[in-house]
Design an enzyme around this catalytic site. Structure first.
Site, short mmCIF file in Angstrom:
data_model
loop_
_atom_site.label_atom_id
_atom_site.label_comp_id
_atom_site.label_asym_id
_atom_site.label_seq_id
_atom_site.Cartn_x
_atom_site.Cartn_y
_atom_site.Cartn_z
N GLU A 1 -21.17 4.41 16.15
CA GLU A 1 -22.33 4.37 17.03
C GLU A 1 -22.13 5.27 18.25
O GLU A 1 -23.05 5.99 18.66
CB GLU A 1 -22.60 2.93 17.48
N CYS B 1 -19.84 -3.72 16.59
CA CYS B 1 -18.88 -4.68 17.15
C CYS B 1 -19.35 -5.19 18.50
O CYS B 1 -20.10 -4.52 19.22
CB CYS B 1 -17.49 -4.06 17.25
N CYS C 1 -19.53 -1.67 20.65
CA CYS C 1 -20.56 -0.70 20.26
C CYS C 1 -21.96 -1.26 20.50
O CYS C 1 -22.90 -0.51 20.78
CB CYS C 1 -20.40 -0.31 18.80
N SER D 1 9.36 10.36 -16.41
CA SER D 1 7.91 10.18 -16.38
C SER D 1 7.17 11.40 -15.85
O SER D 1 5.94 11.39 -15.80
CB SER D 1 7.54 8.97 -15.52
N THR E 1 11.89 2.02 -8.48
CA THR E 1 11.27 3.34 -8.39
C THR E 1 11.94 4.18 -7.30
O THR E 1 12.18 5.38 -7.48
CB THR E 1 9.77 3.19 -8.09
N ASP F 1 13.59 7.57 -8.77
CA ASP F 1 12.79 8.78 -8.57
C ASP F 1 12.95 9.41 -7.19
O ASP F 1 12.56 10.56 -7.00
CB ASP F 1 11.30 8.47 -8.79
N LEU G 1 6.11 9.30 -1.78
CA LEU G 1 4.93 8.44 -1.82
C LEU G 1 4.03 8.65 -0.61
O LEU G 1 3.49 7.70 -0.03
CB LEU G 1 5.31 6.96 -1.96
N GLY H 1 7.12 0.29 -10.64
CA GLY H 1 7.53 0.31 -12.03
C GLY H 1 7.02 -0.88 -12.79
O GLY H 1 6.36 -1.78 -12.24
N LEU I 1 7.99 -4.62 -11.33
CA LEU I 1 7.26 -5.10 -10.16
C LEU I 1 5.77 -5.21 -10.46
O LEU I 1 5.10 -6.16 -10.02
CB LEU I 1 7.50 -4.18 -8.97
#
Length: 375
Positions: A53, A79, A88, A176, A204, A208, A212, A302, A305
């Site tokens: 806004e 808000c 706002c 993978s 993972t 690997d 991420l 993986g 999990l």
């Protein structure tokens, strides 16, 4: 008043906040004259910055427009509280608007109708869409993590998987990279980017050594990182700790301070949440994530999990990329079960089926998980 509602433009503004405004909701606002001309528009900025806004009011002012008597089209209730920024609703009142169209109520207990009440008390006409309206629904989907955090007290959990057509996420030896193509990987980064945090497991992380983070698309912020590491096996030199622009939370069942100290030195926050089996208590983890303002949680882990999240009933949505290839013997999507009957399978409803390059993207939701929309 324009005969054509300005909702498409307001929603377009809200989508511009999708990778930007976390942990605040993604909101768009368009201000129109009584004749329906657009005077200003804007979307919520990064946390601590102006909301939609205020951005729209500023845009109108920059264009030299007087907004007194105008209408604001807002995709989420303005808000009414002092948070990182002033209310706002007060900004709209002070600007002299005559009408506010609201797509969706804000379930934040600090708002929850008070924004609308404040506007009406100031003599501003307010119209709220029905929650089933397509515009309200799209606003909800854009903010599903925020809504989940506010109503359920837990994040919206999206489980992302890349697999072959026969459901294998890697070869039997764990290799993978890469089952899916570059288009699917870039698309996956876009889904990562809209999350408040990305979660993975220690398996993972050790196999690997991933970062991420979001790299394949340009984004103004990085999602935080969550590592499930029951025995504190994470290596302090791991690439997970390579970004200073995000928080790293490690959830563990271990009280080994000798292992925890070097991880804290790398900037990680260690949270001990053991369950009765010496693993991390995943439901408690989700509740803690919500307290840390994580609304949308993107799980890239993986098969073990993943299986734990499925087995404990914590998955809301599945984001799966399927490559047009067969691998045969290899690791599956989620290791849980075995089930005694097919009726015990996790049911899913397809929400979207789309090709991304040569690969297939499926978005499937557990039925009823989004029923808090009407709460």
């Amino acid at each position: 008043m324009s005969a054509i509602p300005l909702w498409p433009a307001a929603l377009a503004q809200a989508r511009l906040a999708l990778h930007l405004s976390q942990p605040n909701p993604h909101v768009g606002c368009v201000i129109t004259s009584p004749a329906g001309d657009v005077l200003g528009q804007g979307h919520t900025q990064q946390a601590g910055g102006p909301h939609a806004e205020v951005m729209a009011l500023g845009d109108a002012q920059a264009r030299g427009h007087d907004v007194r008597g105008a209408t604001a089209w807002v995709t989420l209730e303005p808000c009414s509280h002092h948070g990182r920024t002033p209310p706002c609703a007060d900004a709209l009142v002070a600007a002299g608007l005559a009408r506010v169209e609201v797509a969706l109520a804000d379930p934040n207990p600090r708002v929850a109708g008070q924004g609308v009440a404040r506007l009406r008390a100031a003599g501003i006409a307010v119209n709220m869409l029905d929650p089933a309206d397509p515009v309200a629904r799209e606003s909800f989907e854009l903010n599903i993590g925020f809504m989940s955090r506010m109503v359920r007290g837990t994040p919206w959990v999206r489980l992302k998987i890349a697999a072959s057509l026969d459901g294998r996420t890697s070869l039997a030896n764990g290799i993978s990279q890469w089952i899916t193509g570059p288009g699917a990987r870039a698309d996956g980064h876009a889904w990562r980017a809209r999350a408040d945090a990305v979660l993975t497991g220690i398996g993972t992380a050790l196999e690997d050594d991933p970062m991420l983070d979001v790299r394949l698309i340009d984004v103004p912020r990085q999602p935080h990182l969550v590592l499930v590491d029951s025995r504190l096996q994470a290596r302090p030199e791991a690439r997970l700790f390579g970004r200073p622009d995000r928080q790293v939370w490690i959830y563990t069942a271990s009280d080994d301070e000798a292992r925890a100290a070097p991880l804290r030195d790398r900037g990680a926050t260690i949270v001990r949440l053991p369950n009765a089996h010496g693993k991390v208590d995943l439901p408690a983890l989700l509740a803690d994530m919500a307290r840390r303002e994580v609304g949308e949680l993107h799980v890239e882990a993986g098969h073990k999990l993943n299986g734990s999240f499925v087995r404990e009933g914590l998955v809301d949505e599945l984001l799966a990329y399927l490559a047009p290839k067969l691998i045969g013997d290899g690791r599956g999507m989620a290791d849980f079960g075995p089930l005694a009957e097919l009726s015990q399978a996790l049911p899913l409803q397809f929400r979207d089926i789309h090709t991304v390059g040569p690969d297939l993207r499926l978005v499937a939701r557990v039925p009823g998980r989004d029923s808090f929309m009407s709460a």
